[in-house]
Design an enzyme around this catalytic site. Structure first.
Site, PDB file in Angstrom:
ATOM      1  N   GLU A 153      25.036  76.867  56.945  1.00 13.95           N
ATOM      2  CA  GLU A 153      25.343  75.445  56.786  1.00 13.95           C
ATOM      3  C   GLU A 153      24.319  74.637  57.698  1.00 13.95           C
ATOM      4  O   GLU A 153      23.667  73.526  57.243  1.00 13.95           O
ATOM      5  CB  GLU A 153      26.790  74.819  57.077  1.00 13.95           C
ATOM      6  CG  GLU A 153      27.601  75.523  55.993  1.00 13.95           C
ATOM      7  CD  GLU A 153      27.208  74.980  54.704  1.00 13.95           C
ATOM      8  OE1 GLU A 153      27.018  73.608  54.189  1.00 13.95           O
ATOM      9  OE2 GLU A 153      27.343  75.662  53.601  1.00 13.95           O
ATOM     10  N   HIS A 200      20.466  69.298  50.273  1.00 14.05           N
ATOM     11  CA  HIS A 200      21.208  70.264  50.962  1.00 14.05           C
ATOM     12  C   HIS A 200      21.588  71.404  50.104  1.00 14.05           C
ATOM     13  O   HIS A 200      21.303  72.640  50.366  1.00 14.05           O
ATOM     14  CB  HIS A 200      22.586  69.896  51.743  1.00 14.05           C
ATOM     15  CG  HIS A 200      23.371  70.640  52.419  1.00 14.05           C
ATOM     16  ND1 HIS A 200      23.522  70.908  53.301  1.00 14.05           N
ATOM     17  CD2 HIS A 200      24.396  71.644  51.628  1.00 14.05           C
ATOM     18  CE1 HIS A 200      24.541  71.919  53.702  1.00 14.05           C
ATOM     19  NE2 HIS A 200      24.986  72.146  52.337  1.00 14.05           N
ATOM     20  N   GLU A 201      22.118  71.367  48.927  1.00 15.26           N
ATOM     21  CA  GLU A 201      22.541  72.128  47.941  1.00 15.26           C
ATOM     22  C   GLU A 201      21.305  72.916  47.589  1.00 15.26           C
ATOM     23  O   GLU A 201      21.125  74.095  47.330  1.00 15.26           O
ATOM     24  CB  GLU A 201      23.295  71.699  46.826  1.00 15.26           C
ATOM     25  CG  GLU A 201      24.614  70.911  47.375  1.00 15.26           C
ATOM     26  CD  GLU A 201      25.514  71.795  48.084  1.00 15.26           C
ATOM     27  OE1 GLU A 201      25.330  73.016  47.740  1.00 15.26           O
ATOM     28  OE2 GLU A 201      26.525  71.346  48.962  1.00 15.26           O
ATOM     29  N   HIS A 238      20.251  75.516  49.896  1.00 14.98           N
ATOM     30  CA  HIS A 238      20.985  76.737  49.575  1.00 14.98           C
ATOM     31  C   HIS A 238      20.454  77.616  48.562  1.00 14.98           C
ATOM     32  O   HIS A 238      20.345  78.783  48.517  1.00 14.98           O
ATOM     33  CB  HIS A 238      22.443  76.648  49.048  1.00 14.98           C
ATOM     34  CG  HIS A 238      23.359  76.033  50.409  1.00 14.98           C
ATOM     35  ND1 HIS A 238      23.321  77.094  51.602  1.00 14.98           N
ATOM     36  CD2 HIS A 238      24.120  75.195  50.522  1.00 14.98           C
ATOM     37  CE1 HIS A 238      24.108  76.577  52.466  1.00 14.98           C
ATOM     38  NE2 HIS A 238      24.783  75.314  51.689  1.00 14.98           N
TER      39      HIS A 238
END
Length: 279
Positions: A202, A132-133, A136
């Site tokens: 998100e 997930h990070e 980003h």
């Protein structure tokens, strides 16, 4: 990529405009000019140094394959899968399970995780969170969140300072009622700017993280665990600097009231439902 640069430009312009409004309220035309120059300078400074500022706020320390082998290896493997340069890896000595990414581009990126996340999550769930990070980072929206965290947080401080010590430049103090209104509304406006770009980001990072890790269910399980434990474990740096909360994978703020009313995170239940549907 162009969309993210457009979002960044809009964010920076909005923050500078807020500086101008606060300056005008407390210092008239001279105050507005000073605040606009200050806001522009802070945006430039934040572009180059905001990642270091945020990491310092959280007392994060850099780790490597020797000092944090599990975390470092997971990030290394996922960065290769995503075709990204290896980011710097940081640990935050806090019990609350949480993580964030920062930096101005993939070549100057960092990912940070709390020690609590390593204690709570399984290896499979940790991969989901780090994926997930890294999404980003891949989407180049880490600059947006870091700029918002460092610059928007200054709005509240300047508004409070202006209310206590401001003068209108013509020798008169500002109207106390106007000053109070600005002091209250300016931070709210800053939060609204963050909200406008954060929630959709998100969802996209959840989707991208599920694709990089190849395991949507792992990220869903991790989000459920982290959201549950985060409610009962405070993260002092986030409470002290609430503008940074939107950088985290789950909302780190324990308090209620206005902080939760203007949460930059989508509901965990909705995020989990979307990930379960992918699985």
């Amino acid at each position: 990529m162009f969309g993210n640069w457009l979002k960044t430009t809009i964010l920076m312009a909005g923050i500078v405009a807020l500086f101008g409004v606060v300056g005008a309220a407390f210092g008239g035309a001279n105050g507005m000019l000073f605040a606009l120059v200050l806001g522009g300078a802070m945006n430039i400074f934040a572009y180059w140094f905001s990642d270091k500022i945020v990491l310092r706020m959280y007392n994060a320390h850099e780790v490597d394959a020797a000092s944090a082998p599990q975390l470092y290896q997971v990030v290394h493997e996922l960065a290769e899968r995503a075709g990204l340069p290896m980011p710097r890896v940081y640990l935050i000595d806090e019990a609350q399970p949480n993580a964030f990414a920062t930096g101005r581009n993939p070549e100057h990126a960092a990912v940070a995780a709390t020690t609590g996340i390593l204690q709570l999550l399984t290896a499979r769930e940790l991969r989901g969170v780090m994926a997930h990070e890294l999404t980003h980072v891949q989407h180049r929206d880490i600059l947006i969140s870091t700029l918002a965290a460092t610059v928007a947080g200054a709005i509240s401080s300047i508004a409070h300072f202006g209310f206590m010590f401001g003068g209108r430049g013509d020798g008169e103090r500002p109207n106390p009622l106007v000053g109070l209104i600005v002091m209250i509304l300016a931070p709210i406006a800053a939060m609204l700017i963050q909200m406008a770009i954060s929630r959709a980001r998100e969802f996209e990072a959840d989707r991208g993280g599920a694709e990089i890790s190849g395991d949507p269910g792992a990220l869903a399980d991790a989000l459920e665990k982290m959201a549950h434990y985060a409610k009962g474990l405070p993260l002092p740096a986030a409470e002290e600097h609430p503008a940074t909360a939107q950088m985290m994978i789950v909302n780190p703020l324990a308090g209620g009231g206005i902080q939760n009313l203007f949460s930059t995170h989508p509901a965990t239940e909705l995020r989990v439902a979307r990930l379960r549907a992918m699985a």
